[in-house]
Design a protein around this motif. Sequence first.
Motif, PDB file in Angstrom:
ATOM      1  N   ASP A   1     -25.269 -24.483  -8.751  1.00 58.52           N
ATOM      2  CA  ASP A   1     -25.553 -25.352  -9.889  1.00 58.52           C
ATOM      3  C   ASP A   1     -27.025 -25.747  -9.990  1.00 58.52           C
ATOM      4  O   ASP A   1     -27.419 -26.864  -9.650  1.00 58.52           O
ATOM      5  CB  ASP A   1     -24.661 -26.607  -9.842  1.00 58.52           C
ATOM      6  CG  ASP A   1     -24.669 -27.315 -11.183  1.00 58.52           C
ATOM      7  OD1 ASP A   1     -25.358 -26.839 -12.118  1.00 58.52           O
ATOM      8  OD2 ASP A   1     -24.000 -28.356 -11.307  1.00 58.52           O
TER       9      ASP A   1
ATOM     10  N   GLU B   1     -21.194 -14.722  -8.021  1.00 55.31           N
ATOM     11  CA  GLU B   1     -20.155 -14.406  -7.039  1.00 55.31           C
ATOM     12  C   GLU B   1     -19.145 -15.540  -7.089  1.00 55.31           C
ATOM     13  O   GLU B   1     -19.511 -16.690  -7.362  1.00 55.31           O
ATOM     14  CB  GLU B   1     -20.750 -14.271  -5.636  1.00 55.31           C
ATOM     15  CG  GLU B   1     -21.413 -15.537  -5.123  1.00 55.31           C
ATOM     16  CD  GLU B   1     -21.993 -15.391  -3.711  1.00 55.31           C
ATOM     17  OE1 GLU B   1     -21.302 -14.839  -2.841  1.00 55.31           O
ATOM     18  OE2 GLU B   1     -23.134 -15.841  -3.497  1.00 55.31           O
TER      19      GLU B   1
ATOM     20  N   LYS C   1     -20.072 -18.213 -15.843  1.00 55.77           N
ATOM     21  CA  LYS C   1     -20.460 -19.575 -16.182  1.00 55.77           C
ATOM     22  C   LYS C   1     -21.131 -19.576 -17.550  1.00 55.77           C
ATOM     23  O   LYS C   1     -22.215 -19.026 -17.714  1.00 55.77           O
ATOM     24  CB  LYS C   1     -21.411 -20.120 -15.101  1.00 55.77           C
ATOM     25  CG  LYS C   1     -21.851 -21.554 -15.349  1.00 55.77           C
ATOM     26  CD  LYS C   1     -22.583 -22.111 -14.131  1.00 55.77           C
ATOM     27  CE  LYS C   1     -23.063 -23.533 -14.406  1.00 55.77           C
ATOM     28  NZ  LYS C   1     -23.728 -24.127 -13.237  1.00 55.77           N
TER      29      LYS C   1
ATOM     30  N   GLY D   1     -18.341 -28.420 -16.129  1.00 52.37           N
ATOM     31  CA  GLY D   1     -19.289 -29.448 -15.737  1.00 52.37           C
ATOM     32  C   GLY D   1     -19.863 -30.052 -16.995  1.00 52.37           C
ATOM     33  O   GLY D   1     -19.310 -29.875 -18.087  1.00 52.37           O
ATOM     34  N   SER D   2     -20.974 -30.757 -16.853  1.00 55.83           N
ATOM     35  CA  SER D   2     -21.565 -31.459 -17.985  1.00 55.83           C
ATOM     36  C   SER D   2     -22.037 -30.486 -19.067  1.00 55.83           C
ATOM     37  O   SER D   2     -21.953 -30.779 -20.248  1.00 55.83           O
ATOM     38  CB  SER D   2     -22.721 -32.325 -17.507  1.00 55.83           C
ATOM     39  OG  SER D   2     -23.024 -32.068 -16.161  1.00 55.83           O
TER      40      SER D   2
ATOM     41  N   LEU E   1     -16.844 -18.249  -5.576  1.00 58.35           N
ATOM     42  CA  LEU E   1     -16.687 -19.007  -4.329  1.00 58.35           C
ATOM     43  C   LEU E   1     -15.594 -20.046  -4.532  1.00 58.35           C
ATOM     44  O   LEU E   1     -15.748 -20.969  -5.323  1.00 58.35           O
ATOM     45  CB  LEU E   1     -18.014 -19.663  -3.934  1.00 58.35           C
ATOM     46  CG  LEU E   1     -19.153 -18.681  -3.625  1.00 58.35           C
ATOM     47  CD1 LEU E   1     -20.461 -19.416  -3.421  1.00 58.35           C
ATOM     48  CD2 LEU E   1     -18.821 -17.849  -2.396  1.00 58.35           C
TER      49      LEU E   1
END
Length: 373
Positions: free
Chosen positions: A147, A81, A36, A16-17, A83
């Motif tokens: 997010d 988790e 992440k 992502g960004s 997904l």
Amino acid sequence: PEITTRYEILGRVGSGSYADVYRGRRLSDSLTVALKEIHDQQSAVREIEALRSLHGAPNVIEMLEYFYDDDFEDDAVVVLEFLPSDLEAVISNVKRRGSAITPGEAKSWMLQVLSGVNACHQAGLMHRDLKPSNLLISTGGVLKVADFGQSRVLQDLSFEEATLKEANSEKDKASNQLTEADYLKELEFIREKSKFEDNTSCLDTSCTGDSKDEQLGSYTEEEPTGALTSCVGTRWYRAPELLYGSCSYGPEVDLWALGCIFAEMVSLVPLFRGVSDIDQIAKIITVLGDLNDENFSGCSNLPDFNKICYSKIENPTGLEACLPNRPIGEVNIVKRLLCYNPANRVPAIELLKDRYFIEEPLPVAIDQLTVPA
Ligand code: ADP
């Protein structure tokens, strides 16, 4: 190096960004997780704090733990988790098959979105970047809000600072006035420059995360404690008060996004596809009609309100026309969320109790929902 002794990294699943996301395996029990890596300090703090306070909410992504690790250049790494799908994939899959989301499926997805958003609001958080790709889905059909890099604690609001910032931007107003002719010129320019084509929707899976974010105008801005930046969220889902530069908005911005998301889910097309912030407002008023102090009291005092003047909309197309062949109950849900005046948007906790959800056809069971592989 703690992470690599406890997790095996299997490959990158997305970026992502401000983050790279990897699929990983927890060595102790082989559980599949998402790792992440968040490059931006402020986003990291927001994500970690939000997920800590939302721990246990069934429709919010679960954070297992987090690290600050030298192996990752001291970036925060949040273990989530895993997904495998999201609402954007569900919508594009249904569209590709030339099918539709049934009213019962729409209710079932929407109940889950509302439950997740309600958990945020009850915990005193606003998400500020709700969109189909941030609503992740498990193989069993459980939808979870994810997010939280742009989320914000409500008590942080300092109206004094916000008002000051709004007053300051007043000064720029006179010099920044845009006529409709200027606007059309700007629009033409943007159309020329961007590679945006009308048939490129956010459902187009061929776009990479980054270029899509750019097309959709997704951005976050540093904000001092207190004043709120209006530069949050992704353009198509952004509430009018944000588009007009408000620095003192509330969780109602999430309710606007929810209205856009629900309309997109049942019509399979994003509701308001602006190619610039100015065009975004134009798209909204074409459907909902003029926006003024009568339907949103105080809107003319918003920092950017007078920067652009739109011609009067004589015959707004209306939401019914955007949701052809859909039950009136669905149109009514969208209407209760897409109110110009933030105070009129129905809070998630109220909407969850709406009779729409207990009327026939009933929401389908979660394990009956179709989740794309
Ligand atoms: P950013 O905050 O930079 O937008 P996101 O949280 O949206 O980052 O993650 C980027 C991508 O990584 C998402 O579009 C999604 O495809 C994938 N992703 C994020 N979290 C998970 C997760 N828990 N499980 C599986 N994939 C994920």
